[in-house]
Design a protein around this motif. Structure first.
Motif, PDB file in Angstrom:
ATOM      1  N   ARG A  13       0.719  -1.227   0.002  1.00 29.26           N
ATOM      2  CA  ARG A  13      -0.325  -0.034   0.069  1.00 29.26           C
ATOM      3  C   ARG A  13       0.774   1.245  -0.155  1.00 29.26           C
ATOM      4  NH1 ARG A  13      -4.004  -1.317   4.801  1.00 29.26           N
ATOM      5  NH2 ARG A  13      -2.047  -2.125   5.581  1.00 29.26           N
ATOM      6  N   GLU A  17       2.764   0.306  -6.184  1.00 26.55           N
ATOM      7  CA  GLU A  17       1.811   0.669  -5.050  1.00 26.55           C
ATOM      8  C   GLU A  17       0.415  -0.075  -5.481  1.00 26.55           C
ATOM      9  OE1 GLU A  17      -0.254   4.878  -3.545  1.00 26.55           O
ATOM     10  OE2 GLU A  17       1.652   4.712  -4.473  1.00 26.55           O
ATOM     11  N   ASP A  63      -3.367  -0.883  -3.310  1.00 23.40           N
ATOM     12  CA  ASP A  63      -4.175  -1.357  -2.122  1.00 23.40           C
ATOM     13  C   ASP A  63      -5.172  -2.130  -2.621  1.00 23.40           C
ATOM     14  OD1 ASP A  63      -6.023  -1.198   0.029  1.00 23.40           O
ATOM     15  OD2 ASP A  63      -5.945   0.869   0.261  1.00 23.40           O
ATOM     16  N   SER A 122      -6.061   1.675  -7.628  1.00 25.42           N
ATOM     17  CA  SER A 122      -4.781   1.364  -7.483  1.00 25.42           C
ATOM     18  C   SER A 122      -4.317  -0.294  -8.006  1.00 25.42           C
ATOM     19  CB  SER A 122      -4.409   1.333  -6.058  1.00 25.42           C
ATOM     20  OG  SER A 122      -4.821   0.253  -5.552  1.00 25.42           O
ATOM     21  N   THR A 131     -10.154  -6.776   2.943  1.00 21.22           N
ATOM     22  CA  THR A 131      -8.614  -7.235   2.358  1.00 21.22           C
ATOM     23  C   THR A 131      -8.665  -8.532   2.079  1.00 21.22           C
ATOM     24  OG1 THR A 131      -7.898  -5.467   3.962  1.00 21.22           O
ATOM     25  CG2 THR A 131      -6.373  -7.364   3.456  1.00 21.22           C
TER      26      THR A 131
END
Length: 273
Positions: A39, A54, A56, A62, A106
């Motif tokens: 992240r 990068e 997330d 992203s 997540t």
């Protein structure tokens, strides 16, 4: 998959530490082109094992951006390893709803969204492999880890269904369930606080100490890396792989053969409940 590893482009979510990092280093040594994600890659200034993008898993923008960078540079993406995950502990009654949602974002929705981003590329290539890192905890409801068990079990079941949907496109999907490995997962885990005076204060506090000691004395994550490489060189990956200490893997077998109450009693004895 059994491809020439020197041309194999691999994306590992959560590759900055623990199991993801071990897998990435091992695959790079085998000649793969490896990308990990974090992240916040700027936190890892000394990280020079492989590029960290990068990403997330809770942010679709992203995800698309990271995948686009890889495809723009290499024109392909052969293997996705959905490794990013988060631990969570606590009595279910005392775990805040927002933390439960965050954990599923997540551990469950994240892998689904990353996979959705790579499938059109793999379909165009007419091949690909998706490896979902789940957990042996996903095979049983563990006390004070119920939400974690549920999020990993959900990913296991979704993989079972999804791999059948992908067969026509020569895209393979499998689950790899690790047991306790010596990683820093305990440090990044959300712990519902042990509340003084709570009816769960003593049993939860005791279980928490027991869980942390298991992670600290866990197996070497290199075991996971070797299994992943083996899967990449398998024409027909199995639905499930379990990696870890014998007793952890055997506990899944016991659950299949023992009456429910006997198995429950065995778990409670293990956690001294």
């Amino acid at each position: 998959m059994s491809t020439n590893q020197k041309n194999t482009v691999v994306l590992i979510t959560g590759g900055s530490s623990g199991i993801g990092k071990s897998i990435g280093i091992y695959l790079k040594e085998k000649g793969c082109i490896v990308y990990g994600t974090s992240r916040n890659p700027s936190r890892f200034t000394d990280f020079d094992f492989f590029p960290l993008l990068e990403l997330d898993v809770a942010d679709k923008g992203s995800i698309v951006s990271a995948v686009d960078k890889i495809v723009h540079k290499h024109g392909q993406l052969d293997v996705l390893i959905n490794n990013a995950g988060a631990g969570i502990t606590g009595p279910i009654e005392e775990t805040p709803e927002e933390e439960i949602v965050k954990n599923f974002t997540t551990n469950y929705f994240g892998p689904i969204n990353v996979t959705k981003a790579v499938l059109p590329i793999m379909r165009k290539q007419k091949n690909g492999l998706v490896i979902n890192i789940t957990s042996i905890a996903g095979y049983m409801g563990l006390p004070y880890r119920g939400i974690y068990s549920a999020s990993k079990a959900a990913l296991e079941m979704t993989t079972e269904a999804w791999r059948m949907e992908l067969k026509d496109f020569n895209i393979k999907m499998t689950n790899v369930a690790p047991g306790d490995f010596a990683t820093n997962i305990a440090a990044g885990r959300y712990h519902a606080p042990v509340i003084e005076g709570s009816p769960y204060e003593k049993p939860y506090g005791d279980t928490l100490r027991l869980m942390d000691s298991h992670v600290d004395s866990g197996n070497d994550p290199l075991e996971m890396a070797k299994v992943v490489f083996e899967i990449m060189n398998t024409q027909k990956p199995r639905v499930h792989y379990k990696v870890g200490a014998f007793m952890q893997k055997f506990s899944i077998v016991l659950k299949r053969v023992l009456p429910d109450r006997v198995y429950e009693k065995m778990l409670m004895n293990h956690y001294k409940l």
